[in-house]
Motif scaffolding. Structure first.
Motif, PDB file in Angstrom:
ATOM      1  N   LEU A  64       0.829  -1.207   0.000  1.00  0.00           N
ATOM      2  CA  LEU A  64       0.000   0.000   0.000  1.00  0.00           C
ATOM      3  C   LEU A  64       0.857   1.248   0.000  1.00  0.00           C
ATOM      4  O   LEU A  64       1.831   1.347   0.769  1.00  0.00           O
ATOM      5  N   VAL A  78       0.142   5.164   0.698  1.00  0.00           N
ATOM      6  CA  VAL A  78      -0.854   6.129   1.181  1.00  0.00           C
ATOM      7  C   VAL A  78      -0.139   7.455   1.415  1.00  0.00           C
ATOM      8  O   VAL A  78       0.934   7.471   2.049  1.00  0.00           O
ATOM      9  N   HIS A  79      -0.709   8.525   0.902  1.00  0.00           N
ATOM     10  CA  HIS A  79      -0.066   9.836   1.011  1.00  0.00           C
ATOM     11  C   HIS A  79       1.367   9.801   0.500  1.00  0.00           C
ATOM     12  O   HIS A  79       2.268  10.395   1.097  1.00  0.00           O
ATOM     13  N   VAL A  92     -10.008  -3.330   0.610  1.00  0.00           N
ATOM     14  CA  VAL A  92      -8.933  -2.330   0.540  1.00  0.00           C
ATOM     15  C   VAL A  92      -9.468  -0.996   0.020  1.00  0.00           C
ATOM     16  O   VAL A  92      -9.158   0.076   0.546  1.00  0.00           O
ATOM     17  N   ASN A 146     -12.627   0.093   0.068  1.00  0.00           N
ATOM     18  CA  ASN A 146     -13.542   0.722   1.022  1.00  0.00           C
ATOM     19  C   ASN A 146     -12.788   1.356   2.188  1.00  0.00           C
ATOM     20  O   ASN A 146     -13.211   2.377   2.723  1.00  0.00           O
ATOM     21  N   VAL A 147     -11.680   0.751   2.594  1.00  0.00           N
ATOM     22  CA  VAL A 147     -10.943   1.271   3.748  1.00  0.00           C
ATOM     23  C   VAL A 147     -10.049   2.442   3.346  1.00  0.00           C
ATOM     24  O   VAL A 147      -9.957   3.431   4.071  1.00  0.00           O
ATOM     25  N   LEU A 148      -9.408   2.372   2.181  1.00  0.00           N
ATOM     26  CA  LEU A 148      -8.405   3.377   1.843  1.00  0.00           C
ATOM     27  C   LEU A 148      -8.736   4.260   0.644  1.00  0.00           C
ATOM     28  O   LEU A 148      -8.128   5.317   0.485  1.00  0.00           O
ATOM     29  N   GLY A 149      -9.641   3.810  -0.203  1.00  0.00           N
ATOM     30  CA  GLY A 149      -9.996   4.630  -1.358  1.00  0.00           C
ATOM     31  C   GLY A 149      -8.809   4.994  -2.229  1.00  0.00           C
ATOM     32  O   GLY A 149      -8.609   6.161  -2.556  1.00  0.00           O
ATOM     33  N   PRO A 150      -7.988   4.009  -2.671  1.00  0.00           N
ATOM     34  CA  PRO A 150      -6.821   4.329  -3.505  1.00  0.00           C
ATOM     35  C   PRO A 150      -7.236   4.783  -4.910  1.00  0.00           C
ATOM     36  O   PRO A 150      -8.372   4.556  -5.320  1.00  0.00           O
ATOM     37  N   GLN A 151      -6.295   5.428  -5.603  1.00  0.00           N
ATOM     38  CA  GLN A 151      -6.564   5.817  -6.984  1.00  0.00           C
ATOM     39  C   GLN A 151      -6.564   4.603  -7.899  1.00  0.00           C
ATOM     40  O   GLN A 151      -7.280   4.559  -8.888  1.00  0.00           O
ATOM     41  N   THR A 185     -18.735   5.781  -4.359  1.00  0.00           N
ATOM     42  CA  THR A 185     -17.771   6.204  -5.370  1.00  0.00           C
ATOM     43  C   THR A 185     -16.448   5.441  -5.307  1.00  0.00           C
ATOM     44  O   THR A 185     -15.613   5.574  -6.211  1.00  0.00           O
ATOM     45  N   ALA A 186     -16.245   4.644  -4.239  1.00  0.00           N
ATOM     46  CA  ALA A 186     -15.022   3.837  -4.168  1.00  0.00           C
ATOM     47  C   ALA A 186     -14.923   2.923  -5.392  1.00  0.00           C
ATOM     48  O   ALA A 186     -13.828   2.550  -5.812  1.00  0.00           O
ATOM     49  N   GLN A 196     -15.199   3.649  -8.304  1.00  0.00           N
ATOM     50  CA  GLN A 196     -14.523   4.319  -9.423  1.00  0.00           C
ATOM     51  C   GLN A 196     -13.027   4.006  -9.482  1.00  0.00           C
ATOM     52  O   GLN A 196     -12.348   4.377 -10.434  1.00  0.00           O
ATOM     53  N   CYS A 197     -12.517   3.358  -8.441  1.00  0.00           N
ATOM     54  CA  CYS A 197     -11.086   3.021  -8.405  1.00  0.00           C
ATOM     55  C   CYS A 197     -10.704   2.216  -9.650  1.00  0.00           C
ATOM     56  O   CYS A 197     -11.425   1.324 -10.076  1.00  0.00           O
TER      57      CYS A 197
END
Lengths: 391, 391
Positions: free
Chosen positions: B227, B229-230, B320, B322-327, B357-358, B360-361
Motif C-alpha cells: 500500500l 498512502v499519502h 482495501v 472501502n478502507v483506503l480509497g486508492p486511486q 464512489t469507491a 470508481q477506483c
C-alpha cells in the motif's frame, strides 16, 4: 483535500506553515527548536513558517516563565492565540443538530442542541442557519469574527466539492451543502464526513495526539472509521475511505442498505441490532434504547444480538489492523452505551483476526459526546482557514 | 522505517533530499523548477537538497539539447547518475532465489536464478551468499562499487531490526537475516517484506508512478498487498500491513495456517486452490500447475475452485478500496497465470463490495516477473543508501 471555493484566502499557504500551525496547536507552547524537532523541518524553515503566522496574529510568543527558568535562558515559546478568531462546527445526526462555537484553538465556547424532526435538506439547512445565527450572536460578545463554518454529516461526502453525495441516515443524495450553507450563513463553509471530522479533533487534541498512524472506529447508527496514516487523515481518492461498516464478513449474513450482503453495519449497526432483537425475542422492540434495556435486563436473545454485533466489530477492527497496522485503534460512538454487552466479543474476534504482530496494536475505548463531533467539524473549518487541508 | 545498523552513512540525510532524489529518479531529468513543483518544496529547499547530491555525484546535470531548445534557454535538468553506484536485490521464494544487479537508477544489469532445494535459513543464506558473490564478480566489470544488498522475503518482516519474524512459506521464525547476510557478504543489508519491496519498485518505476495512493495486490502462493498512502509505502506500526490474505470473509470458510477461519488466502492462495480442486474432482492433483491445467481443460470442479478464489480476491480488493480509497489497484503475482479463470469473479465481487464512489477506483492487472520483485529488493537497498526510508 483542497479548500472549497467558499474558503477565504488562507494565512498559511505552505505545507510547512500548516504543519507548524497544527504542531503548535496540538503540542504548544513550543520553542522553535522544539517545533523543528517535532516537524523534522529545518530551523530556517520553521522560522520562515512562523513569521507570517505571527504577523497575522495566529501565533504569538507566549511568555512562559516556567520554561524560561528551567532552560536557564529565554525560550520564546510560540503558541496559537486562541482568541484571534472564532469558528462554528455543526454535527448533523438523524435526530439532532449539535453546534459549537470554538476559538482558534478549537476550544468550545458555546454549545447548542436542536432536535431534528424533518430530514429534508431544506429543513436541515434552515435548522443549521438558525443555530449558526444564535452562535454568531454569541460570538459578538467575544468581539472576534467567526471565520468559518464546518459541517459534519455521515456518509459519502466530497469535501473538495462541498457535496454530500450519499447519506443513508439522512436519505440525502448529491446535496451541495457547502454552497447552500454558504448562501444562507454568509460564512466560508467546509463540509466533511462526520467520522473524518472527529478524527481530526482526535488527532489534534484527543487520543491520537503524537501518533502518526491510528484508527478511530465509531459504533452506533452506522459503523464508521477515521484513519490517520503517515500523520494525515485518509480521505480516499474518490472521497470514500474508512468504510469498515461495508466490509462484507459473511456471505450468508443479512442484506445491507448498500446492496451488499453480510456487511459489518448490517450486523452491528443500531437498526440491525434492533431488527435482530425483534427476530430472536419476538418482542415489538421499537428502538435501540429498548433493545439495550432488554439486553441489560438479561434477555438471552437480546444479549445474543449484541454479542453478534461485537464479533462483527472485532472482525472489522482486525481487518483495519491487518491492512494498515496502526499504532492505536480508538473505539467510540454512541454505541459504547452497549459496550459491556459486547466488549468480550470485540476483543476475542479482534484477537482471532489480527495477523502476527498486528495483534500488538493498542485497542482502547473513548466516549466522545456529540459536542466533540461538532468540535471536529469546527476543526475542519480551522483546517480550511489555516490551509492545513492542503497539506 | 529506519536504516538498519548495517547501512552506511547516507548521502541524503534530510527528508527533502530524499524526496528530491526519488522524484528525479522516477521522473527525471527534471529542472529544479519542475522538482519544486512536483515535490511542493520551495525553490530554495530544492537547491539546498540538490547541492550535496550533486557534490556526491548521485545527481548530475543532464545536457538535454531537446529541453534546451524547446524552452528557448538552458534548462539545466537534473538526473540520477545511474552508473555512480551498484546494488544487489534478492527475492527469495519457496522454490527459487532470484538475484539482480542494478545501477543507482535501479536498472537491472545482470539477473541470476537459483533453484531452492532446502528452506532452512542456513541453506538459504549460503545460496544467497553464492549468488551475491557471482554478482559482485560481475560488478567488477563495471568498475563501480556495490553499495547495498536488499533481500525480499514473504511474511512478517521487521525492516528496522532486519529480522524475518515469520515467513509461512519458508517456515522461518525470528531469523536475523540482515545481520547474517551482512556477515557473509560484507555489504550493508536491507531486509523487507517482498510485496512491500515490489511496491517500492512500482511506485518508483511502475504503474504507481505519480500516484499518491495505490495498492498492489499479489496473487499466487500467498495473497499479499502493498500500500502507498499519502505518497509513502505503509509498513505498519508493528511491521504488519497489507495483510489482505488474512481478512476473514467467511465464518464457515476453510481454516487458515494463521489460525483463523475463512481467510482470503485459505480460499485463494495456490495451495488452497489445489486442495479445493482435489476435494471437488477427487483427482490426485499435485500442484498448482496441474490444477491450472485441469481448469484450462475445462474441468468444472477445477474451474469452480478458481471462480471461488476469484470471488475471494475481488472481496479483498473491495475491502482495501472501502478502507483506503486508492486511486488504483494493481493486480499482479504468479497467480495471474490463472487470470482468465477468475477475472470475471474478481470484477463482480469487487463491484458488489465497493461502497459508493469507491467503485470508481481503477483496477488493473500487470504481470511482474520475479526479476521485478528482486528489483524491488534492490530499490529498498537504494532507499537505505540514499536515506529515503527515513522520509
Amino acid at each position: 483535500m483542497r479548500s472549497t471555493s467558499r474558503t477565504e484566502a488562507v494565512p498559511a499557504s505552505t505545507p510547512a506553515a500548516s504543519l507548524v500551525f497544527t504542531t503548535v496547536l496540538s503540542h504548544g507552547p513550543l520553542t522553535r527548536t522544539e517545533i523543528a524537532r517535532r516537524t523534522t523541518l529545518s530551523s530556517a524553515a520553521v522560522t520562515k513558517a512562523v513569521r507570517p503566522l505571527m504577523e497575522a496574529g495566529y501565533l504569538v510568543e507566549g511568555v512562559d516563565e516556567e520554561a524560561r527558568s528551567s532552560l536557564g535562558r529565554p525560550a520564546n515559546p510560540v503558541r496559537v492565540d486562541g482568541g484571534r478568531a472564532l469558528f462554528i462546527g455543526v454535527k448533523v445526526t438523524g435526530d439532532e443538530i449539535i453546534a459549537v462555537l470554538t476559538d482558534l484553538c478549537c476550544r468550545i465556547r458555546v454549545a447548542r442542541h436542536l432536535p431534528l424532526t424533518d430530514r429534508e435538506p431544506g429543513a436541515v439547512l434552515a435548522a443549521i442557519a438558525g443555530l449558526v445565527q444564535e452562535l454568531l450572536t454569541e460570538a459578538d460578545g467575544f468581539g472576534v469574527e467567526v471565520r468559518g463554518l464546518g459541517l459534519a454529516v455521515s456518509g459519502d461526502v466530497d469535501r473538495t466539492a462541498g457535496v454530500v453525495r450519499y447519506s443513508p441516515f439522512l436519505d440525502w443524495r448529491d446535496v451541495p451543502l457547502a454552497d447552500l450553507a454558504g448562501t444562507v450563513t454568509g460564512l466560508p463553509v467546509t463540509v466533511d464526513n462526520d467520522v473524518r471530522a472527529l478524527t481530526v479533533a482526535e488527532q489534534w487534541f484527543g487520543a491520537g495526539v503524537g501518533l502518526s498512524d491510528f484508527a478511530l472506529v465509531t459504533v452506533g447508527a452506522g459503523i464508521g472509521c477515521g484513519l490517520v496514516v503517515h500523520g494525515r487523515v485518509v480521505s480516499g481518492a474518490h472521497g470514500v475511505a474508512g468504510e469498515i461498516g461495508h466490509l462484507s464478513i459473511d456471505p450468508l449474513g443479512p442484506p445491507c442498505h448498500c446492496g451488499n450482503t453480510g456487511c459489518v453495519e448490517a450486523i452491528a449497526g443500531d437498526s440491525a441490532i434492533v431488527r435482530r432483537v425483534r427476530e430472536v425475542t419476538g418482542l415489538p422492540v421499537a428502538d435501540s434504547g429498548q433493545a439495550l434495556e432488554l439486553a441489560h435486563q438479561g434477555d438471552p436473545g437480546a444479549k445474543e444480538a449484541y454479542a453478534r454485533a461485537g464479533e462483527a466489530i472485532g472482525r472489522a477492527i482486525g481487518a483495519v489492523v491487518n491492512v494498515l497496522g496502526p499504532q492505536r485503534v480508538i473505539i467510540s460512538g454512541e454505541g459504547l452505551a452497549a459496550y459491556d454487552l459486547f466488549a468480550e466479543q470485540i476483543r476475542d474476534a479482534f484477537a482471532a483476526s489480527a495477523f502476527g504482530t498486528a495483534a500488538q496494536c493498542d485497542v482502547m475505548t473513548r466516549p466522545l459526546p456529540f459536542e466533540e463531533w461538532a468540535r471536529g467539524a469546527a476543526a475542519t473549518a480551522i483546517q480550511s482557514f489555516i490551509g492545513t487541508d492542503t497539506y
